[in-house]
Design an enzyme around this catalytic site. Structure first.
Site, PDB file in Angstrom:
ATOM      1  N   ASP A 106       0.871  -1.172   0.000  1.00  0.00           N
ATOM      2  CA  ASP A 106       0.000   0.000   0.000  1.00  0.00           C
ATOM      3  C   ASP A 106       0.912   1.226   0.000  1.00  0.00           C
ATOM      4  O   ASP A 106       1.841   1.314   0.814  1.00  0.00           O
ATOM      5  CB  ASP A 106      -0.887  -0.020   1.244  1.00  0.00           C
ATOM      6  CG  ASP A 106      -1.916   1.113   1.282  1.00  0.00           C
ATOM      7  OD1 ASP A 106      -1.759   2.102   0.535  1.00  0.00           O
ATOM      8  OD2 ASP A 106      -2.872   1.012   2.071  1.00  0.00           O
ATOM      9  N   CYS A 109       1.325   3.073   3.389  1.00  0.00           N
ATOM     10  CA  CYS A 109       1.824   2.294   4.527  1.00  0.00           C
ATOM     11  C   CYS A 109       3.276   2.660   4.801  1.00  0.00           C
ATOM     12  O   CYS A 109       4.141   2.512   3.925  1.00  0.00           O
ATOM     13  CB  CYS A 109       1.682   0.810   4.202  1.00  0.00           C
ATOM     14  SG  CYS A 109       2.751  -0.292   5.123  1.00  0.00           S
ATOM     15  N   CYS A 112       5.711  -0.138   4.270  1.00  0.00           N
ATOM     16  CA  CYS A 112       5.863  -0.398   2.830  1.00  0.00           C
ATOM     17  C   CYS A 112       6.806   0.631   2.209  1.00  0.00           C
ATOM     18  O   CYS A 112       7.623   0.303   1.341  1.00  0.00           O
ATOM     19  CB  CYS A 112       4.511  -0.344   2.127  1.00  0.00           C
ATOM     20  SG  CYS A 112       3.312  -1.565   2.679  1.00  0.00           S
ATOM     21  N   ARG A 136      -5.256  -0.828   2.148  1.00  0.00           N
ATOM     22  CA  ARG A 136      -5.727  -1.216   3.485  1.00  0.00           C
ATOM     23  C   ARG A 136      -7.075  -0.604   3.839  1.00  0.00           C
ATOM     24  O   ARG A 136      -7.871  -1.200   4.556  1.00  0.00           O
ATOM     25  CB  ARG A 136      -4.699  -0.775   4.533  1.00  0.00           C
ATOM     26  CG  ARG A 136      -3.346  -1.411   4.401  1.00  0.00           C
ATOM     27  CD  ARG A 136      -2.340  -0.718   5.315  1.00  0.00           C
ATOM     28  NE  ARG A 136      -2.189   0.692   4.954  1.00  0.00           N
ATOM     29  CZ  ARG A 136      -1.760   1.633   5.779  1.00  0.00           C
ATOM     30  NH1 ARG A 136      -1.485   1.328   7.036  1.00  0.00           N
ATOM     31  NH2 ARG A 136      -1.628   2.888   5.376  1.00  0.00           N
TER      32      ARG A 136
END
Length: 226
Positions: A106, A109, A112, A136
């Site tokens: 994502d 995120c 991430c 998400r």
């Protein structure tokens, strides 16, 4: 009555359909009268008459080590399903590939973003990275809109890098695989990002530094039955 055809004949799926589940496969388990089903929502067990649904793990405790039969079959399902969407992944291939992981990601995120900032370190260790999308907060959230724009971009890698660096990207739209990826992640048991799927189909929840990920992949590979 609606029924799913499997290697064990027909299973009444009336009640499963009411729950919004699409049954993809059916097979008998080692437990008499209990069937394993692969559905759009993941792997479950159901009684022969289709009236009782069981969610949980089944373990084989007959050998020297306990074997998680459910996770074995989930891993096989993940490998099979990922093979069907390879063409829609954003792939960073290691120059000297030793391993390959698929990552549900994502753009919004933080972990991430940190993972992607070190993408070259993973590649240098021989770990190829295949990204799939997992917004998400759903398709209409910021991540959902950004991920769709990334997969619609002419240069997907550049768009992904920019979005993860919190740079503005053009929120273009097109026919894209983001929702398909998202639903597949839910089926796999993904609950957050990043979620890493190994070559064996095992799920690793959360980010790992490059060297730690390499060690974890190789440890899991060594433990696989020959």
């Amino acid at each position: 009555m609606t029924a799913a055809q499997g290697s064990e004949g027909e299973l009444d799926t009336t009640h499963l359909t009411k729950l919004g589940m699409k049954v993809e496969s059916v097979r008998a388990t080692e437990v008499s009268g209990l069937y394993e089903i692969i559905t759009s929502e993941g792997l479950f067990y159901v009684s022969a008459d289709g009236t009782l649904l069981v969610s949980g793990r089944m373990f084989d405790i007959t050998g020297d080590e306990v074997v998680n039969k459910t996770e074995q079959n989930m891993a096989a399902m993940r490998r099979s399903d990922l093979a069907k969407i390879e063409d829609s992944m954003i792939v960073y291939k290691a120059p000297q590939q030793k391993h390959e992981v698929t990552i549900f990601t994502d753009t919004t995120c933080g972990y991430c973003q940190q993972f992607h900032a070190r993408i070259d370190d993973y590649l240098d260790l021989g770990i190829s990275v295949r990204y799939v999308a997992f917004p998400r907060n759903g398709m209409q959230g910021t991540g959902g809109r950004q991920l769709q724009a990334v997969w619609c971009a002419a240069d997907k890698k550049a768009a992904l890098t920019a979005a993860k660096a919190e740079e503005d990207i053009a929120l273009t739209t097109c026919s894209n695989p983001v929702e398909e990826h998202f639903l597949l992640g839910r089926k796999f048991g993904v609950r957050g990002t990043p979620a890493i799927i190994t070559e064996n189909g095992e799920l690793i929840a959360g980010a790992m530094p490059p060297r730690a990920l390499l060690e974890e992949i190789e440890k899991r590979a060594a433990s696989q039955p020959q």
